[in-house]
Design a protein around this motif. Structure first.
Motif, PDB file in Angstrom:
ATOM      1  N   ASP A  14       4.620  -3.337 -16.801  1.00  0.00           N
ATOM      2  CA  ASP A  14       6.046  -3.444 -17.103  1.00  0.00           C
ATOM      3  C   ASP A  14       6.697  -4.546 -16.273  1.00  0.00           C
ATOM      4  OD1 ASP A  14       5.500  -1.308 -18.749  1.00  0.00           O
ATOM      5  OD2 ASP A  14       7.147  -0.082 -18.032  1.00  0.00           O
ATOM      6  N   ASP A  15       6.321  -4.633 -15.002  1.00  0.00           N
ATOM      7  CA  ASP A  15       6.880  -5.687 -14.155  1.00  0.00           C
ATOM      8  C   ASP A  15       6.603  -7.063 -14.752  1.00  0.00           C
ATOM      9  OD1 ASP A  15       7.617  -3.678 -12.388  1.00  0.00           O
ATOM     10  OD2 ASP A  15       6.386  -4.413 -10.724  1.00  0.00           O
ATOM     11  N   THR A  16       5.347  -7.297 -15.150  1.00  0.00           N
ATOM     12  CA  THR A  16       5.009  -8.628 -15.671  1.00  0.00           C
ATOM     13  C   THR A  16       5.717  -8.903 -16.988  1.00  0.00           C
ATOM     14  OG1 THR A  16       2.966  -7.880 -16.750  1.00  0.00           O
ATOM     15  CG2 THR A  16       2.775  -8.730 -14.497  1.00  0.00           C
ATOM     16  N   LEU A  17       5.868  -7.872 -17.806  1.00  0.00           N
ATOM     17  CA  LEU A  17       6.574  -8.076 -19.076  1.00  0.00           C
ATOM     18  C   LEU A  17       8.066  -8.295 -18.853  1.00  0.00           C
ATOM     19  CD1 LEU A  17       4.752  -5.418 -21.284  1.00  0.00           C
ATOM     20  CD2 LEU A  17       4.480  -7.912 -21.390  1.00  0.00           C
ATOM     21  N   ASP A  18       8.622  -7.627 -17.831  1.00  0.00           N
ATOM     22  CA  ASP A  18      10.061  -7.725 -17.576  1.00  0.00           C
ATOM     23  C   ASP A  18      10.452  -8.970 -16.790  1.00  0.00           C
ATOM     24  OD1 ASP A  18      10.372  -5.307 -18.888  1.00  0.00           O
ATOM     25  OD2 ASP A  18      10.513  -4.124 -17.044  1.00  0.00           O
ATOM     26  N   THR A  19       9.611  -9.339 -15.797  1.00  0.00           N
ATOM     27  CA  THR A  19      10.027 -10.405 -14.880  1.00  0.00           C
ATOM     28  C   THR A  19       9.013 -11.543 -14.760  1.00  0.00           C
ATOM     29  OG1 THR A  19       9.036  -9.420 -12.901  1.00  0.00           O
ATOM     30  CG2 THR A  19      11.281  -8.697 -13.486  1.00  0.00           C
ATOM     31  N   GLY A  20       7.842 -11.379 -15.360  1.00  0.00           N
ATOM     32  CA  GLY A  20       6.829 -12.420 -15.268  1.00  0.00           C
ATOM     33  C   GLY A  20       5.899 -12.293 -14.079  1.00  0.00           C
ATOM     34  N   ALA A  21       6.116 -11.287 -13.228  1.00  0.00           N
ATOM     35  CA  ALA A  21       5.261 -11.097 -12.049  1.00  0.00           C
ATOM     36  C   ALA A  21       5.242  -9.623 -11.667  1.00  0.00           C
ATOM     37  CB  ALA A  21       5.762 -11.928 -10.878  1.00  0.00           C
ATOM     38  N   ILE A  22       4.201  -9.241 -10.940  1.00  0.00           N
ATOM     39  CA  ILE A  22       4.113  -7.874 -10.422  1.00  0.00           C
ATOM     40  C   ILE A  22       5.040  -7.775  -9.212  1.00  0.00           C
ATOM     41  CG2 ILE A  22       2.610  -6.130  -9.386  1.00  0.00           C
ATOM     42  CD1 ILE A  22       0.259  -7.509 -10.854  1.00  0.00           C
ATOM     43  N   GLY A  23       5.930  -6.786  -9.236  1.00  0.00           N
ATOM     44  CA  GLY A  23       6.858  -6.576  -8.129  1.00  0.00           C
ATOM     45  C   GLY A  23       6.156  -6.019  -6.894  1.00  0.00           C
ATOM     46  N   ASP A  24       6.840  -6.100  -5.763  1.00  0.00           N
ATOM     47  CA  ASP A  24       6.257  -5.669  -4.490  1.00  0.00           C
ATOM     48  C   ASP A  24       5.815  -4.212  -4.505  1.00  0.00           C
ATOM     49  OD1 ASP A  24       6.712  -8.222  -3.523  1.00  0.00           O
ATOM     50  OD2 ASP A  24       8.548  -7.669  -2.440  1.00  0.00           O
ATOM     51  N   GLU A  25       6.642  -3.325  -5.043  1.00  0.00           N
ATOM     52  CA  GLU A  25       6.307  -1.898  -5.075  1.00  0.00           C
ATOM     53  C   GLU A  25       5.063  -1.646  -5.926  1.00  0.00           C
ATOM     54  OE1 GLU A  25       8.174   2.190  -6.917  1.00  0.00           O
ATOM     55  OE2 GLU A  25       9.583   0.710  -6.109  1.00  0.00           O
ATOM     56  N   ALA A  26       5.017  -2.239  -7.101  1.00  0.00           N
ATOM     57  CA  ALA A  26       3.858  -2.059  -7.980  1.00  0.00           C
ATOM     58  C   ALA A  26       2.616  -2.708  -7.367  1.00  0.00           C
ATOM     59  CB  ALA A  26       4.137  -2.639  -9.360  1.00  0.00           C
ATOM     60  N   TRP A  27       2.792  -3.866  -6.733  1.00  0.00           N
ATOM     61  CA  TRP A  27       1.643  -4.533  -6.114  1.00  0.00           C
ATOM     62  C   TRP A  27       1.077  -3.677  -4.981  1.00  0.00           C
ATOM     63  CZ3 TRP A  27      -1.707  -7.764  -7.750  1.00  0.00           C
ATOM     64  CH2 TRP A  27      -2.598  -8.365  -6.859  1.00  0.00           C
ATOM     65  N   ALA A  28       1.934  -3.090  -4.178  1.00  0.00           N
ATOM     66  CA  ALA A  28       1.469  -2.219  -3.091  1.00  0.00           C
ATOM     67  C   ALA A  28       0.698  -1.030  -3.656  1.00  0.00           C
ATOM     68  CB  ALA A  28       2.651  -1.752  -2.240  1.00  0.00           C
ATOM     69  N   ALA A  29       1.193  -0.455  -4.751  1.00  0.00           N
ATOM     70  CA  ALA A  29       0.484   0.664  -5.385  1.00  0.00           C
ATOM     71  C   ALA A  29      -0.870   0.208  -5.919  1.00  0.00           C
ATOM     72  CB  ALA A  29       1.330   1.254  -6.512  1.00  0.00           C
ATOM     73  N   CYS A  30      -0.904  -0.959  -6.534  1.00  0.00           N
ATOM     74  CA  CYS A  30      -2.175  -1.494  -7.038  1.00  0.00           C
ATOM     75  C   CYS A  30      -3.160  -1.697  -5.892  1.00  0.00           C
ATOM     76  CB  CYS A  30      -1.951  -2.815  -7.770  1.00  0.00           C
ATOM     77  SG  CYS A  30      -1.100  -2.660  -9.353  1.00  0.00           S
ATOM     78  N   CYS A  31      -2.675  -2.247  -4.796  1.00  0.00           N
ATOM     79  CA  CYS A  31      -3.564  -2.536  -3.661  1.00  0.00           C
ATOM     80  C   CYS A  31      -4.116  -1.272  -3.016  1.00  0.00           C
ATOM     81  CB  CYS A  31      -2.836  -3.401  -2.635  1.00  0.00           C
ATOM     82  SG  CYS A  31      -2.591  -5.105  -3.209  1.00  0.00           S
ATOM     83  N   ARG A  32      -3.398  -0.162  -3.115  1.00  0.00           N
ATOM     84  CA  ARG A  32      -3.928   1.104  -2.589  1.00  0.00           C
ATOM     85  C   ARG A  32      -5.133   1.566  -3.395  1.00  0.00           C
ATOM     86  NH1 ARG A  32       1.541   2.233  -1.885  1.00  0.00           N
ATOM     87  NH2 ARG A  32       1.701   3.408  -3.822  1.00  0.00           N
ATOM     88  N   HIS A  33      -5.210   1.187  -4.655  1.00  0.00           N
ATOM     89  CA  HIS A  33      -6.267   1.679  -5.542  1.00  0.00           C
ATOM     90  C   HIS A  33      -7.279   0.608  -5.920  1.00  0.00           C
ATOM     91  CE1 HIS A  33      -4.178   5.425  -5.730  1.00  0.00           C
ATOM     92  NE2 HIS A  33      -3.066   4.746  -5.950  1.00  0.00           N
ATOM     93  N   LEU A  34      -6.896  -0.629  -5.807  1.00  0.00           N
ATOM     94  CA  LEU A  34      -7.807  -1.738  -6.095  1.00  0.00           C
ATOM     95  C   LEU A  34      -8.179  -2.354  -4.755  1.00  0.00           C
ATOM     96  CD1 LEU A  34      -5.904  -3.360  -9.093  1.00  0.00           C
ATOM     97  CD2 LEU A  34      -7.718  -1.644  -9.170  1.00  0.00           C
ATOM     98  N   ARG A  35      -9.328  -2.005  -4.262  1.00  0.00           N
ATOM     99  CA  ARG A  35      -9.703  -2.349  -2.888  1.00  0.00           C
ATOM    100  C   ARG A  35     -10.202  -3.788  -2.740  1.00  0.00           C
ATOM    101  NH1 ARG A  35      -7.542   1.621   0.022  1.00  0.00           N
ATOM    102  NH2 ARG A  35      -7.985   3.657  -0.841  1.00  0.00           N
TER     103      ARG A  35
END
Length: 187
Positions: free
Chosen positions: A117-138
């Motif tokens: 949703d971040d990329t579709l809305d703003t063209g980039a992954i937001g900080d909150e979503a990126w932090a969540a991704c980084c917790r699960h994508l090691r």
């Protein structure tokens, strides 16, 4: 954009080194009108879907379905519904991407669909979503592939809709229930 008939698409795929299975798909029956582009996109899909991919297939398919839903790309939703079900991802989990914020079926890791949703809305992954991704994508590979996957299937959504790629014969649109998204602001 008209699709090549199947014999010509198969022949073009063989001549240009594209896996013949891709020639069965309407999108490649259009793309094979530009064989170099078809081959390069086929190579990228091969990597992201089958060879050398690091991203969890479940997460990849949830992201692709979210893109298809948010953008109203019926071909993308329909094709990747079949891919995801072939991976034994439960139907309820797939349907949850329609309204991911309320979806109890999705784990915290699955909620990386917020990055979509971040990329579709703003063209980039937001900080909150990126932090969540980084917790699960090691690994760096997973993180890079996530960004590439988001860009690739967003591009495919645009391509499929702009070129009006038809769903293959005998395949029902918007599985499993035919519900069509409202394209615009999504829940």
């Amino acid at each position: 954009m008209p699709v090549l008939d199947l014999p010509n698409a198969r022949d073009a795929a063989r001549r240009h080194g594209l896996p013949e299975a891709f020639a069965e798909l309407s999108v490649f029956r259009i793309l094979l009108r530009h064989p170099t582009v078809a081959l390069r996109l086929g190579d990228l899909l091969q990597t992201l879907l089958f060879t050398g991919n690091a991203l969890d297939p479940r997460l990849r398919e949830l992201l692709i379905l979210r893109i298809g839903w948010r953008t109203g790309a019926v071909y993308e939703w329909t094709q990747h519904w079949r891919v995801a079900r072939g991976l034994d991802i439960p139907e309820a989990d797939l349907l949850a991407v329609r309204r991911w914020r309320e979806a109890a079926e999705l784990s915290e890791a699955d909620r990386a669909v917020q990055a979509t949703d971040d990329t579709l809305d703003t063209g980039a992954i937001g900080d909150e979503a990126w932090a969540a991704c980084c917790r699960h994508l090691r690994s760096d590979q997973e993180r890079i592939e996530l960004v590439i996957a988001l860009g690739n299937w967003t591009m495919f959504s645009q391509l499929l809709q702009s070129l009006q790629a038809p769903i293959e014969d005998g395949v029902a649109a918007w599985p499993p229930d035919g519900e069509v998204p409202f394209v615009g602001t999504q829940p």
